[in-house]
Design a protein around this motif. Structure first.
Motif, PDB file in Angstrom:
ATOM      1  N   MET A  10       0.847  -1.179   0.000  1.00 13.13           N
ATOM      2  CA  MET A  10       0.000   0.000   0.000  1.00 13.13           C
ATOM      3  C   MET A  10       0.891   1.240   0.000  1.00 13.13           C
ATOM      4  SD  MET A  10      -2.964   0.822   2.672  1.00 13.13           S
ATOM      5  CE  MET A  10      -3.957   2.225   2.530  1.00 13.13           C
ATOM      6  N   VAL A  11       0.627   2.176  -0.911  1.00 10.70           N
ATOM      7  CA  VAL A  11       1.435   3.378  -1.059  1.00 10.70           C
ATOM      8  C   VAL A  11       0.898   4.454  -0.130  1.00 10.70           C
ATOM      9  CG1 VAL A  11       2.170   5.153  -2.675  1.00 10.70           C
ATOM     10  CG2 VAL A  11       1.942   2.802  -3.454  1.00 10.70           C
ATOM     11  N   ASN A  12       1.802   5.085   0.579  1.00 16.08           N
ATOM     12  CA  ASN A  12       1.447   6.170   1.471  1.00 16.08           C
ATOM     13  C   ASN A  12       0.867   7.314   0.644  1.00 16.08           C
ATOM     14  OD1 ASN A  12       1.371   8.290   3.269  1.00 16.08           O
ATOM     15  ND2 ASN A  12       3.374   7.857   4.143  1.00 16.08           N
ATOM     16  N   SER A  13      -0.290   7.862   1.063  1.00 18.54           N
ATOM     17  CA  SER A  13      -0.948   8.898   0.264  1.00 18.54           C
ATOM     18  C   SER A  13      -0.126  10.182   0.213  1.00 18.54           C
ATOM     19  CB  SER A  13      -2.349   9.179   0.789  1.00 18.54           C
ATOM     20  OG  SER A  13      -2.297   9.734   2.080  1.00 18.54           O
ATOM     21  N   SER A  14       0.592  10.530   1.290  1.00 14.74           N
ATOM     22  CA  SER A  14       1.405  11.740   1.249  1.00 14.74           C
ATOM     23  C   SER A  14       2.591  11.563   0.298  1.00 14.74           C
ATOM     24  CB  SER A  14       1.889  12.135   2.645  1.00 14.74           C
ATOM     25  OG  SER A  14       2.766  11.162   3.158  1.00 14.74           O
ATOM     26  N   LYS A  15       3.147  10.340   0.243  1.00 19.56           N
ATOM     27  CA  LYS A  15       4.253  10.059  -0.684  1.00 19.56           C
ATOM     28  C   LYS A  15       3.739  10.127  -2.120  1.00 19.56           C
ATOM     29  CE  LYS A  15       7.976   6.828  -1.582  1.00 19.56           C
ATOM     30  NZ  LYS A  15       8.630   5.593  -1.193  1.00 19.56           N
ATOM     31  N   ARG A  16       2.553   9.567  -2.341  1.00 14.26           N
ATOM     32  CA  ARG A  16       1.948   9.588  -3.669  1.00 14.26           C
ATOM     33  C   ARG A  16       1.642  11.035  -4.071  1.00 14.26           C
ATOM     34  NH1 ARG A  16      -2.525   5.700  -3.526  1.00 14.26           N
ATOM     35  NH2 ARG A  16      -3.464   7.279  -2.226  1.00 14.26           N
ATOM     36  N   SER A  17       1.158  11.823  -3.116  1.00 20.19           N
ATOM     37  CA  SER A  17       0.855  13.224  -3.378  1.00 20.19           C
ATOM     38  C   SER A  17       2.119  14.004  -3.733  1.00 20.19           C
ATOM     39  CB  SER A  17       0.176  13.835  -2.155  1.00 20.19           C
ATOM     40  OG  SER A  17      -0.117  15.177  -2.363  1.00 20.19           O
ATOM     41  N   THR A  18       3.215  13.740  -3.011  1.00 24.12           N
ATOM     42  CA  THR A  18       4.496  14.402  -3.287  1.00 24.12           C
ATOM     43  C   THR A  18       5.006  14.022  -4.665  1.00 24.12           C
ATOM     44  OG1 THR A  18       5.017  14.391  -0.940  1.00 24.12           O
ATOM     45  CG2 THR A  18       6.851  14.715  -2.443  1.00 24.12           C
ATOM     46  N   THR A  19       4.877  12.743  -5.014  1.00 23.27           N
ATOM     47  CA  THR A  19       5.307  12.266  -6.335  1.00 23.27           C
ATOM     48  C   THR A  19       4.484  12.940  -7.425  1.00 23.27           C
ATOM     49  OG1 THR A  19       5.940  10.151  -5.387  1.00 23.27           O
ATOM     50  CG2 THR A  19       5.643  10.224  -7.767  1.00 23.27           C
ATOM     51  N   SER A  20       3.167  13.025  -7.227  1.00 22.55           N
ATOM     52  CA  SER A  20       2.299  13.679  -8.210  1.00 22.55           C
ATOM     53  C   SER A  20       2.660  15.142  -8.372  1.00 22.55           C
ATOM     54  CB  SER A  20       0.833  13.560  -7.789  1.00 22.55           C
ATOM     55  OG  SER A  20       0.436  12.223  -7.767  1.00 22.55           O
ATOM     56  N   LEU A  21       2.951  15.811  -7.267  1.00 24.58           N
ATOM     57  CA  LEU A  21       3.330  17.213  -7.328  1.00 24.58           C
ATOM     58  C   LEU A  21       4.637  17.386  -8.088  1.00 24.58           C
ATOM     59  CD1 LEU A  21       2.771  20.136  -6.548  1.00 24.58           C
ATOM     60  CD2 LEU A  21       3.929  19.692  -4.370  1.00 24.58           C
ATOM     61  N   LYS A  22       5.594  16.499  -7.834  1.00 20.28           N
ATOM     62  CA  LYS A  22       6.867  16.571  -8.557  1.00 20.28           C
ATOM     63  C   LYS A  22       6.662  16.366 -10.052  1.00 20.28           C
ATOM     64  CE  LYS A  22       9.849  15.181  -4.729  1.00 20.28           C
ATOM     65  NZ  LYS A  22      10.724  14.138  -4.182  1.00 20.28           N
ATOM     66  N   LEU A  23       5.807  15.418 -10.409  1.00 19.70           N
ATOM     67  CA  LEU A  23       5.519  15.181 -11.828  1.00 19.70           C
ATOM     68  C   LEU A  23       4.839  16.393 -12.465  1.00 19.70           C
ATOM     69  CD1 LEU A  23       4.288  11.476 -11.696  1.00 19.70           C
ATOM     70  CD2 LEU A  23       6.384  12.323 -12.773  1.00 19.70           C
ATOM     71  N   LEU A  24       3.917  16.983 -11.732  1.00 27.62           N
ATOM     72  CA  LEU A  24       3.232  18.171 -12.240  1.00 27.62           C
ATOM     73  C   LEU A  24       4.213  19.319 -12.453  1.00 27.62           C
ATOM     74  CD1 LEU A  24       0.554  19.536 -12.983  1.00 27.62           C
ATOM     75  CD2 LEU A  24       0.241  20.047 -10.562  1.00 27.62           C
ATOM     76  N   ILE A  25       5.082  19.535 -11.488  1.00 30.17           N
ATOM     77  CA  ILE A  25       6.087  20.605 -11.607  1.00 30.17           C
ATOM     78  C   ILE A  25       7.041  20.331 -12.763  1.00 30.17           C
ATOM     79  CG2 ILE A  25       8.070  21.663 -10.450  1.00 30.17           C
ATOM     80  CD1 ILE A  25       6.451  21.390  -7.826  1.00 30.17           C
ATOM     81  N   SER A  26       7.429  19.067 -12.932  1.00 31.37           N
ATOM     82  CA  SER A  26       8.341  18.760 -14.048  1.00 31.37           C
ATOM     83  C   SER A  26       7.657  18.996 -15.394  1.00 31.37           C
ATOM     84  CB  SER A  26       8.882  17.333 -13.936  1.00 31.37           C
ATOM     85  OG  SER A  26       7.858  16.397 -14.160  1.00 31.37           O
ATOM     86  N   GLU A  27       6.366  18.725 -15.488  1.00 32.97           N
ATOM     87  CA  GLU A  27       5.637  19.001 -16.732  1.00 32.97           C
ATOM     88  C   GLU A  27       5.558  20.506 -16.995  1.00 32.97           C
ATOM     89  OE1 GLU A  27       4.436  17.233 -19.272  1.00 32.97           O
ATOM     90  OE2 GLU A  27       5.264  15.430 -18.344  1.00 32.97           O
ATOM     91  N   ILE A  28       5.322  21.278 -15.939  1.00 31.62           N
ATOM     92  CA  ILE A  28       5.275  22.738 -16.091  1.00 31.62           C
ATOM     93  C   ILE A  28       6.636  23.245 -16.548  1.00 31.62           C
ATOM     94  CG2 ILE A  28       5.046  24.927 -14.847  1.00 31.62           C
ATOM     95  CD1 ILE A  28       2.964  23.459 -13.061  1.00 31.62           C
ATOM     96  N   GLU A  29       7.690  22.767 -15.920  1.00 34.98           N
ATOM     97  CA  GLU A  29       9.034  23.205 -16.281  1.00 34.98           C
ATOM     98  C   GLU A  29       9.407  22.787 -17.700  1.00 34.98           C
ATOM     99  OE1 GLU A  29      11.239  21.547 -13.012  1.00 34.98           O
ATOM    100  OE2 GLU A  29      11.046  23.396 -11.833  1.00 34.98           O
ATOM    101  N   ALA A  30       8.842  21.678 -18.183  1.00 33.00           N
ATOM    102  CA  ALA A  30       9.130  21.217 -19.544  1.00 33.00           C
ATOM    103  C   ALA A  30       8.366  22.031 -20.591  1.00 33.00           C
ATOM    104  CB  ALA A  30       8.788  19.732 -19.673  1.00 33.00           C
TER     105      ALA A  30
END
Length: 100
Positions: A1-21
């Motif tokens: 089971m994936v920790n929701s805060s870890k999943r949220s942090t990962t999603s935020l990082k992916l979102l930021i990387s898409e914005i930066e790209a």
């Protein structure tokens, strides 16, 4: 089971990387698209806003603000208040005045 805060942090990082790209000249449109998307999804625990009532409320707020911004003498406000108190106390069923 994936920790929701870890999943949220990962999603935020992916979102930021898409914005930066995305080239900076498109960030304004990206932001507007994101805002439009957010407005279409139901938010948890968000209050239900009746837009018609919100407009009426804003109209009342604007009217009160306009009254407050008028350059009137404070004594005129006091005279008006004294008159209103007297008018409300007249013809009352109770012998007690509303205002003392």
């Amino acid at each position: 089971m994936v920790n929701s805060s870890k999943r949220s942090t990962t999603s935020l990082k992916l979102l930021i990387s898409e914005i930066e790209a995305t080239p900076r000249e498109y960030w304004t449109e990206l932001l507007e698209t994101l805002r439009q998307f957010r407005q279409t999804i139901p938010l948890k625990n968000s209050p239900i806003i009746n837009t018609e009532q919100a407009q009426k409320n804003q109209a009342a707020i604007d009217l009160l603000d306009s009254w407050l911004s008028e350059d009137e003498d404070a004594s005129e406000h006091q005279q008006t208040w004294d008159y209103l108190k007297k008018a409300m106390d007249e013809d009352r069923l109770s012998d007690r005045p509303l205002f003392s």
